[in-house]
Write a protein that holds these residues in place. Structure first.
Motif, PDB file in Angstrom:
ATOM      1  N   ARG A   1      -4.967   2.249  -6.504  1.00  0.00           N
ATOM      2  CA  ARG A   1      -4.724   1.940  -8.097  1.00  0.00           C
ATOM      3  C   ARG A   1      -4.141   3.306  -8.614  1.00  0.00           C
ATOM      4  O   ARG A   1      -4.395   4.424  -7.825  1.00  0.00           O
TER       5      ARG A   1
ATOM      6  N   ASP B   1     -12.742  -2.233  -6.041  1.00  0.00           N
ATOM      7  CA  ASP B   1     -12.665  -4.098  -6.853  1.00  0.00           C
ATOM      8  C   ASP B   1     -12.354  -4.948  -5.606  1.00  0.00           C
ATOM      9  O   ASP B   1     -11.470  -5.039  -5.098  1.00  0.00           O
TER      10      ASP B   1
ATOM     11  N   TRP C   1      -5.603   7.240  -8.124  1.00  0.00           N
ATOM     12  CA  TRP C   1      -6.439   7.118  -7.073  1.00  0.00           C
ATOM     13  C   TRP C   1      -6.418   8.699  -6.137  1.00  0.00           C
ATOM     14  O   TRP C   1      -7.481   9.085  -6.263  1.00  0.00           O
TER      15      TRP C   1
ATOM     16  N   HIS D   1     -17.133  -5.343  -8.577  1.00  0.00           N
ATOM     17  CA  HIS D   1     -16.679  -3.789  -9.005  1.00  0.00           C
ATOM     18  C   HIS D   1     -17.930  -3.090  -8.402  1.00  0.00           C
ATOM     19  O   HIS D   1     -18.907  -2.959  -8.757  1.00  0.00           O
TER      20      HIS D   1
ATOM     21  N   GLN E   1       1.858   7.471  -6.618  1.00  0.00           N
ATOM     22  CA  GLN E   1       0.809   8.315  -7.043  1.00  0.00           C
ATOM     23  C   GLN E   1       1.407   9.627  -7.742  1.00  0.00           C
ATOM     24  O   GLN E   1       2.087  10.329  -7.071  1.00  0.00           O
TER      25      GLN E   1
ATOM     26  N   ASP F   1      -7.934  -1.721  -4.605  1.00  0.00           N
ATOM     27  CA  ASP F   1      -7.991  -3.132  -4.894  1.00  0.00           C
ATOM     28  C   ASP F   1      -8.369  -3.687  -3.160  1.00  0.00           C
ATOM     29  O   ASP F   1      -7.349  -3.625  -2.606  1.00  0.00           O
TER      30      ASP F   1
ATOM     31  N   ALA G   1       2.368   1.849  -3.462  1.00  0.00           N
ATOM     32  CA  ALA G   1       1.262   2.458  -4.254  1.00  0.00           C
ATOM     33  C   ALA G   1       1.006   4.030  -3.965  1.00  0.00           C
ATOM     34  O   ALA G   1       0.586   4.452  -5.103  1.00  0.00           O
TER      35      ALA G   1
ATOM     36  N   GLN H   1       0.934  -1.305   0.116  1.00  0.00           N
ATOM     37  CA  GLN H   1       0.151   0.123   0.021  1.00  0.00           C
ATOM     38  C   GLN H   1       0.693   1.251   0.050  1.00  0.00           C
ATOM     39  O   GLN H   1       0.675   2.202  -0.612  1.00  0.00           O
TER      40      GLN H   1
END
Length: 281
Positions: A95, A118, A98, A129, A25, A194, A21, A18
């Motif tokens: 994702r 998701d 985001w 979804h 960004q 996700d 990710a 996390q």
């Protein structure tokens, strides 16, 4: 600045994905990531400190004074500096796009936001979804706590998250109270997370039993504002359909999972209705 707050308890095995990710960004908005450690006994703190040494946008906050996700959220938000706050969880992954999607919605005037979800099994298979806001239980929108946000003005107006909620209903109560004060929650479909589902049916049953109990607590808190009581026929209908699903599904199928969710949730509602003397079946 936008603040991203992650309530976390024993998340060392999943939190790194996390954080990676989030740091990847792209957005015009400066942001910080605050991990609110809710009494972890694993290597969560060491992991966050390691990330902190590599990127000063990440901070660790001790939120271990009281167990509970809402205490961790409140502690992390109090320690954050942004004019708006986004929430996500340690065992999910945001994702690409985001942050930018949420930032655009908030900059355009949204006061509360919910991103798309998701839902995936632990092996990565997509189960569903969902667009970002829900209207279950009452026709007032609310987002999932693993992908939501709000301005600091709204947070202070609402008075933070109710720390008496545990095991479910924790984010729903906050956004319903915000709605009662005039802050609408809007869906942000391009802000996708996700969301990892529980794998074992025993864990699914425990989770949805807690959700069912939380449904009753939500009704007790919001019925005077208009939340309707569940119709009398909903319990036998849910139990009947759950039993049929259970008897006609393979042990590892999604049908069996849906049966367990449905039956455990109603069992939770019944248990809490008796315990609290508040009928919501």
């Amino acid at each position: 600045m936008l603040s991203i707050v992650i309530p976390c308890r024993n998340g060392a095995q999943t939190l790194g994905a996390q954080l990676d990710a989030l740091l990847a960004q792209e957005s015009d908005e400066v942001f910080e990531v605050v991990v609110a450690d809710n009494g972890s006994t694993d290597a969560t703190a060491a992991l966050v400190q390691d990330y902190r040494r590599r990127d000063a946008r990440i901070r660790l906050v001790d939120a271990g004074a009281k167990p509970g996700i809402n205490h961790a959220r409140n502690t992390g938000i109090s320690a954050s500096h942004g004019w708006a706050v986004l929430l996500c969880d340690a065992d999910d992954v945001v994702r690409p796009g985001w942050l930018a999607a949420h930032a655009r919605a908030l900059a355009a005037g949204a006061e509360c936001v919910g991103g798309a979800v998701d839902r995936r099994l632990p092996d990565g298979r997509l189960v569903a979804h969902e667009p970002g806001v829900y209207r279950a239980l009452w026709d007032v929108p609310w987002p999932i706590g693993a992908n939501c946000g709000f301005t600091r003005r709204v947070y202070e107006l609402v008075g933070g998250f109710d720390e008496s909620f545990a095991g479910g209903g924790d984010e729903t109560d906050f956004f319903w109270r915000a709605a009662r004060l005039g802050a609408e929650t809007i869906a942000v479909p391009d802000a996708v997370v996700d969301y990892t589902l529980r794998g074992q049916l025993r864990a699914v049953a425990k989770q949805f039993f807690a959700y069912g109990r939380a449904n009753v607590r939500l009704y007790a808190s919001h019925r005077t504002a208009g939340m309707p009581r569940s119709p009398w026929w909903s319990l036998p209908a849910a139990v009947g359909s759950g039993v049929v699903l259970l008897l006609t599904s393979a042990p590892s199928s999604l049908r069996r999972r849906r049966a367990v969710e449905r039956l455990a949730s109603r069992a939770g509602r019944l248990t809490e209705s008796v315990h609290s003397r508040t009928l919501y079946l």
